[in-house]
Design a protein around this motif. Structure first.
Motif, mmCIF file in Angstrom:
data_model
loop_
_atom_site.group_PDB
_atom_site.id
_atom_site.type_symbol
_atom_site.label_atom_id
_atom_site.label_comp_id
_atom_site.label_asym_id
_atom_site.label_seq_id
_atom_site.Cartn_x
_atom_site.Cartn_y
_atom_site.Cartn_z
ATOM 1 N N ALA A 159 9.122 19.218 -12.184
ATOM 2 C CA ALA A 159 9.885 19.282 -13.439
ATOM 3 C C ALA A 159 11.313 19.761 -13.190
ATOM 4 O O ALA A 159 12.271 19.238 -13.775
ATOM 5 N N SER A 160 11.464 20.729 -12.304
ATOM 6 C CA SER A 160 12.806 21.262 -12.045
ATOM 7 C C SER A 160 13.696 20.222 -11.383
ATOM 8 O O SER A 160 14.910 20.196 -11.616
ATOM 9 N N GLY A 161 13.104 19.345 -10.556
ATOM 10 C CA GLY A 161 13.891 18.308 -9.904
ATOM 11 C C GLY A 161 14.267 17.171 -10.826
ATOM 12 O O GLY A 161 15.357 16.586 -10.697
ATOM 13 N N LEU A 162 13.400 16.853 -11.778
ATOM 14 C CA LEU A 162 13.678 15.754 -12.701
ATOM 15 C C LEU A 162 14.681 16.142 -13.781
ATOM 16 O O LEU A 162 15.310 15.268 -14.389
ATOM 17 N N ASP A 163 14.838 17.424 -14.017
ATOM 18 C CA ASP A 163 15.753 17.906 -15.051
ATOM 19 C C ASP A 163 17.170 17.969 -14.475
ATOM 20 O O ASP A 163 17.650 19.027 -14.046
ATOM 21 N N LEU B 123 0.831 -1.198 0.000
ATOM 22 C CA LEU B 123 0.000 0.000 0.000
ATOM 23 C C LEU B 123 0.874 1.260 0.000
ATOM 24 O O LEU B 123 0.631 2.191 -0.776
ATOM 25 N N ARG B 124 1.888 1.280 0.839
ATOM 26 C CA ARG B 124 2.783 2.441 0.875
ATOM 27 C C ARG B 124 3.472 2.657 -0.470
ATOM 28 O O ARG B 124 3.598 3.795 -0.941
ATOM 29 N N GLU B 125 3.901 1.568 -1.092
ATOM 30 C CA GLU B 125 4.558 1.697 -2.390
ATOM 31 C C GLU B 125 3.596 2.259 -3.434
ATOM 32 O O GLU B 125 3.976 3.080 -4.270
ATOM 33 N N ARG B 126 2.348 1.834 -3.393
ATOM 34 C CA ARG B 126 1.400 2.322 -4.383
ATOM 35 C C ARG B 126 1.077 3.796 -4.167
ATOM 36 O O ARG B 126 0.874 4.553 -5.127
ATOM 37 N N THR B 127 1.032 4.231 -2.921
ATOM 38 C CA THR B 127 0.765 5.651 -2.693
ATOM 39 C C THR B 127 1.906 6.517 -3.224
ATOM 40 O O THR B 127 1.672 7.640 -3.678
ATOM 41 N N LEU B 128 3.128 5.995 -3.185
ATOM 42 C CA LEU B 128 4.242 6.725 -3.790
ATOM 43 C C LEU B 128 4.050 6.844 -5.294
ATOM 44 O O LEU B 128 4.293 7.899 -5.896
ATOM 45 N N GLN B 129 3.615 5.748 -5.923
ATOM 46 C CA GLN B 129 3.367 5.785 -7.363
ATOM 47 C C GLN B 129 2.216 6.739 -7.680
ATOM 48 O O GLN B 129 2.257 7.456 -8.697
ATOM 49 N N GLN B 130 1.192 6.760 -6.838
ATOM 50 C CA GLN B 130 0.078 7.689 -7.057
ATOM 51 C C GLN B 130 0.560 9.139 -6.999
ATOM 52 O O GLN B 130 0.149 9.978 -7.806
ATOM 53 N N GLN B 131 1.436 9.423 -6.046
ATOM 54 C CA GLN B 131 1.980 10.785 -5.946
ATOM 55 C C GLN B 131 2.795 11.123 -7.186
ATOM 56 O O GLN B 131 2.730 12.247 -7.709
ATOM 57 N N ALA C 42 18.698 6.652 -3.668
ATOM 58 C CA ALA C 42 17.386 6.300 -4.208
ATOM 59 C C ALA C 42 17.277 6.795 -5.649
ATOM 60 O O ALA C 42 18.024 7.681 -6.071
ATOM 61 N N PRO C 43 16.350 6.237 -6.440
ATOM 62 C CA PRO C 43 16.144 6.746 -7.803
ATOM 63 C C PRO C 43 15.834 8.240 -7.776
ATOM 64 O O PRO C 43 15.280 8.759 -6.797
ATOM 65 N N ARG C 44 16.186 8.920 -8.854
ATOM 66 C CA ARG C 44 16.033 10.369 -8.875
ATOM 67 C C ARG C 44 14.603 10.806 -8.584
ATOM 68 O O ARG C 44 14.365 11.748 -7.823
ATOM 69 N N TRP C 45 13.603 10.135 -9.178
ATOM 70 C CA TRP C 45 12.224 10.547 -8.960
ATOM 71 C C TRP C 45 11.848 10.468 -7.487
ATOM 72 O O TRP C 45 11.103 11.325 -6.978
ATOM 73 N N GLN C 46 12.378 9.461 -6.794
ATOM 74 C CA GLN C 46 12.048 9.318 -5.380
ATOM 75 C C GLN C 46 12.739 10.404 -4.547
ATOM 76 O O GLN C 46 12.157 10.905 -3.569
ATOM 77 N N GLN C 47 13.963 10.765 -4.918
ATOM 78 C CA GLN C 47 14.636 11.856 -4.234
ATOM 79 C C GLN C 47 13.842 13.158 -4.373
ATOM 80 O O GLN C 47 13.684 13.913 -3.400
ATOM 81 N N VAL C 48 13.341 13.409 -5.577
ATOM 82 C CA VAL C 48 12.589 14.640 -5.803
ATOM 83 C C VAL C 48 11.256 14.600 -5.066
ATOM 84 O O VAL C 48 10.826 15.596 -4.465
ATOM 85 N N LEU C 49 10.610 13.443 -5.064
ATOM 86 C CA LEU C 49 9.352 13.308 -4.339
ATOM 87 C C LEU C 49 9.563 13.528 -2.848
ATOM 88 O O LEU C 49 8.763 14.209 -2.179
ATOM 89 N N ASP C 50 10.622 12.966 -2.293
ATOM 90 C CA ASP C 50 10.928 13.175 -0.876
ATOM 91 C C ASP C 50 11.136 14.658 -0.578
ATOM 92 O O ASP C 50 10.700 15.161 0.459
ATOM 93 N N ALA C 51 11.816 15.339 -1.486
ATOM 94 C CA ALA C 51 12.062 16.771 -1.295
ATOM 95 C C ALA C 51 10.761 17.556 -1.300
ATOM 96 O O ALA C 51 10.551 18.465 -0.475
ATOM 97 N N ILE C 52 9.869 17.228 -2.220
ATOM 98 C CA ILE C 52 8.584 17.931 -2.295
ATOM 99 C C ILE C 52 7.759 17.666 -1.048
ATOM 100 O O ILE C 52 7.124 18.584 -0.490
ATOM 101 N N ASN C 53 7.756 16.428 -0.569
ATOM 102 C CA ASN C 53 7.012 16.128 0.650
ATOM 103 C C ASN C 53 7.590 16.850 1.855
ATOM 104 O O ASN C 53 6.858 17.238 2.771
ATOM 105 N N LEU C 54 8.908 17.027 1.872
ATOM 106 C CA LEU C 54 9.543 17.735 2.976
ATOM 107 C C LEU C 54 9.183 19.210 2.967
ATOM 108 O O LEU C 54 8.819 19.778 3.992
ATOM 109 N N ALA C 55 9.286 19.835 1.803
ATOM 110 C CA ALA C 55 9.123 21.286 1.729
ATOM 111 C C ALA C 55 7.695 21.723 1.424
ATOM 112 O O ALA C 55 7.284 22.811 1.820
#
Length: 672
Positions: free
Chosen positions: A106-110, A74-82, A341-354
């Protein structure tokens, strides 16, 4: 975990063979008696394994590494949903908040743009620091860094006022160190000395990236370590801070400017937007030290320390040299990670933090239809009503405690999907050119909204968990149940499933959390929201007796993957009692809502509970959990409560004394 058949197969066959030889003359009579003896069905032997047979078959034993579970999936799927939500916001945003999030994503993935940006995002902060000339310039620089979410020298954050739980105050607390434990700076232990040496190497790398000349790196890194060591010497050991009261010492804000002139704490609070009359400062010796260091240390030492703290805090969001340096020390050395971690996950973690609340708002709108929210609220309300009846009829709680419990339950609030009070989403626009710049913009917004929690009437402004994180939680200070949007997913709450399934999974988890307001922890806050033990000594003794029986039950269970090692019943006692409470209350709510439920529905209720806990542990993970995890393994979270419930035995025709049904005199009853 070997099945009962595999574990006992050979001895059982041997015993049977001997019995046949010894009683051969009466073999016909024996066969007739055996035919009449009821067989133990799989459901009455190990309900967890019987219910989850298909899932367990699809998830074979794990030799090493991490474990897998239904709730983990469930936790993994919520990450994919985000991730999917942010992809859509990047391509075609719907509204201003999605535009902000889409550009941030977009700025984080680039990565090419991130590399080209280098250290530019922190250049204004470094310029402010480099402009320090005199001691009086240091405090404003400290306040400015706190404003953008980079705490230096100390920590300052909102939390509940322990004397008035309906409000939040600001807490001045120890912090400002690059290492998590102050003991690392002062210990003579060889391991601590080695870590401090590695840490200094990391400090040098960041200082070089933030402008220190090569020939000054040794000297400036030593200045940083020296300043942090001075702070560490007057910081409390981490073990002394476990109690919330250890950080609680309310003081008047009007006196802070005079007491800490160099730190300019009155101006600091104004810069953070805080105008409350009270803050907490439980460690004045630390702040006296910091105040004296501003006047006593040369500005160059402060500049080196502040540049280091900015570079370290922002390193994960800047160009690769910053990220590589940060990962080598914090990732590989401190966290034991082998790869980022994969780049997308690093960026997602950053967005959730900030910008986590921004993402949570959009997540709930996309993934939780309004009718699902209403249904979840209905089940939660019915489970709360079931707890009211359980309080009235339970045999262990005194009359005075029951009266207080009913008054407290009457005031209990339920918040589903997102917090009731929304935030101010007016944020400086974010573009797609600078991920680090966007990180600072979002972090500044998040800090501003956090500071708004401080003051009278603001204690319920937000949750301490994000809507996109799967969680049910009882907020003891606010006497409220929190159900996040992310937990309203199929594994826990599937609106397409029959009511029995919804009550057996979601309803039972709601009951688990609601019970925490009325157990040995919940008894510390009364119906008025005041810190007061409202149990009598008799209530406490009765609870301890029930708890000892539950602990003994779980002590007998084998820990999966660990051979003869047993579950620690005492360590897991509180959670096990909450699990039992949850199933009791959810069953009561279901039976009240549908008293004529068919036999299949009654079975579906318990199957839904067991399916929540499907799990495969690796030996490594199991060995770590057995002595640290306050939750029992999935098999026993599923089975443990059910052996105490006659309604379960009736649903599956289990007999007292069979593995899945205790004798009535041995059953533990909490709210039934």
């Amino acid at each position: 975990m070997p099945s009962l058949r595999n574990a006992l197969g050979k001895p059982a066959l041997l015993s049977l063979a001997l019995a046949v030889v010894l009683i051969a003359p009466d073999a016909v009579a024996q066969k007739k008696r055996a035919a009449r003896a009821p067989a133990v069905t799989p459901e009455c032997s190990d309900f967890y394994s019987a219910t989850n047979a298909d899932w367990l078959k699809a998830h074979p034993a794990i030799a090493s590494g991490a474990s897998v579970s239904v709730l983990g999936e469930l936790r993994e799927r919520t990450l994919q949903q985000q991730r999917d939500l942010l992809d859509a916001a990047m391509r075609a945003p719907q509204g201003n908040v999605q535009k902000l999030l889409g550009d941030f994503w977009a700025s984080g993935l680039d990565e090419a743009a991130v590399e080209a940006d280098g250290a530019n995002p922190i250049a204004p902060l470094l310029g402010r620091i480099n402009a320090i000339k005199r001691a009086k310039d240091v405090a404003p620089a400290i306040a400015a860094l706190h404003q953008v979410g980079i705490p230096v020298v100390f920590n300052f954050s909102p939390d509940v006022d322990l004397q008035h739980l309906d409000r939040h105050i600001g807490y001045f607390m120890q912090g400002g160190l690059g290492l998590s434990d102050p003991a690392y700076y002062t210990s003579a232990d060889a391991e601590a000395r080695d870590l401090l040496g590695r840490y200094r190497g990391y400090v040098k790398q960041i200082l070089a990236l933030t402008g220190t000349a090569q020939d000054k790196l040794d000297a400036e890194s030593q200045l940083v370590i020296d300043l942090e060591t001075r702070l560490a010497q007057v910081s409390k050991p981490l073990a002394d801070l476990r109690s919330p009261f250890a950080n609680y010492a309310p003081v008047a804000t009007k006196d802070l400017g005079k007491q800490y002139r160099n730190l300019q704490l009155d101006a600091f609070l104004k810069a953070q937007g805080v105008s409350d009359d009270t803050v907490s400062m439980a460690d004045p010796a630390l702040f006296k030290q910091a105040d004296s260091l501003i006047a006593g240390l040369k500005p160059e030492q402060w500049k080196a320390y502040l540049r280091w703290r900015v570079g370290d805090a922002m390193a994960p969001y800047l160009a690769r040299p910053f990220r590589d340096a940060e990962f080598e020390f914090r990732g590989r050395v401190l966290r034991g990670q082998t790869a980022p971690a994969p780049r997308w996950q690093q960026v997602l973690d950053a967005i959730n933090l900030a910008a986590g609340p921004m993402l949570g708002r959009e997540y709930a709108a996309r993934f939780v239809p309004e009718e699902h929210k209403r249904r979840a609220e209905q089940i939660a309300q019915q489970t709360r009503d079931a707890l009211g009846r359980g309080i009235e009829r339970n045999a262990w709680m005194s009359a005075t405690a029951k009266a207080e419990a009913k008054a407290k339950l009457e005031k209990l609030k339920i918040e589903v999907s997102t917090p009731r009070r929304d935030l101010d989403y007016s944020v400086q626009p974010m573009g797609r050119g600078s991920f680090g710049g966007n990180m600072l913009i979002a972090s500044t917004w998040r800090h501003r909204e956090e500071m708004k929690r401080i003051g009278k009437g603001n204690a319920d402004r937000r949750w301490d968990v994000l809507p996109q994180q799967p969680a049910l939680a009882y907020d003891i200070a606010q006497n409220r149940l929190i159900v996040t949007a992310a937990v309203l997913q199929n594994e826990v709450f599937d609106a397409r499933q029959p009511a029995a399934v919804q009550y057996g999974s979601f309803g039972a988890l709601v009951g688990h959390e609601l019970s925490r307001g009325f157990d040995n922890k919940g008894r510390m806050v009364d119906a008025k929201g005041e810190l007061r033990d409202w149990w009598t000594g008799e209530d406490m003794r009765a609870w301890e007796t029930l708890g000892a029986r539950v602990a003994a039950q779980y002590d007998a269970y084998a820990y999966p993957e660990l051979g003869p090692v047993k579950v620690n019943g005492k360590l897991t006692q509180d959670q096990n009692m909450a699990d039992l409470s949850g199933v009791e209350l959810a069953w009561e709510a279901f039976a009240t809502a549908d008293p004529q439920a068919a036999a299949t529905g009654r079975q579906d209720f318990y199957k839904a509970w067991a399916r929540l806990w499907a799990q495969r542990l690796s030996k490594t993970d199991a060995a770590q959990r057995v002595s640290t995890d306050s939750h029992a393994p999935g098999q026993w979270r599923a089975n443990g409560p059910l052996v105490n419930l006659p309604a379960f035995a009736e649903a599956f025709s289990c007999k007292p004394g069979q593995p899945m049904q205790l004798k009535e005199t041995d059953q533990v009853k909490l709210w039934r």
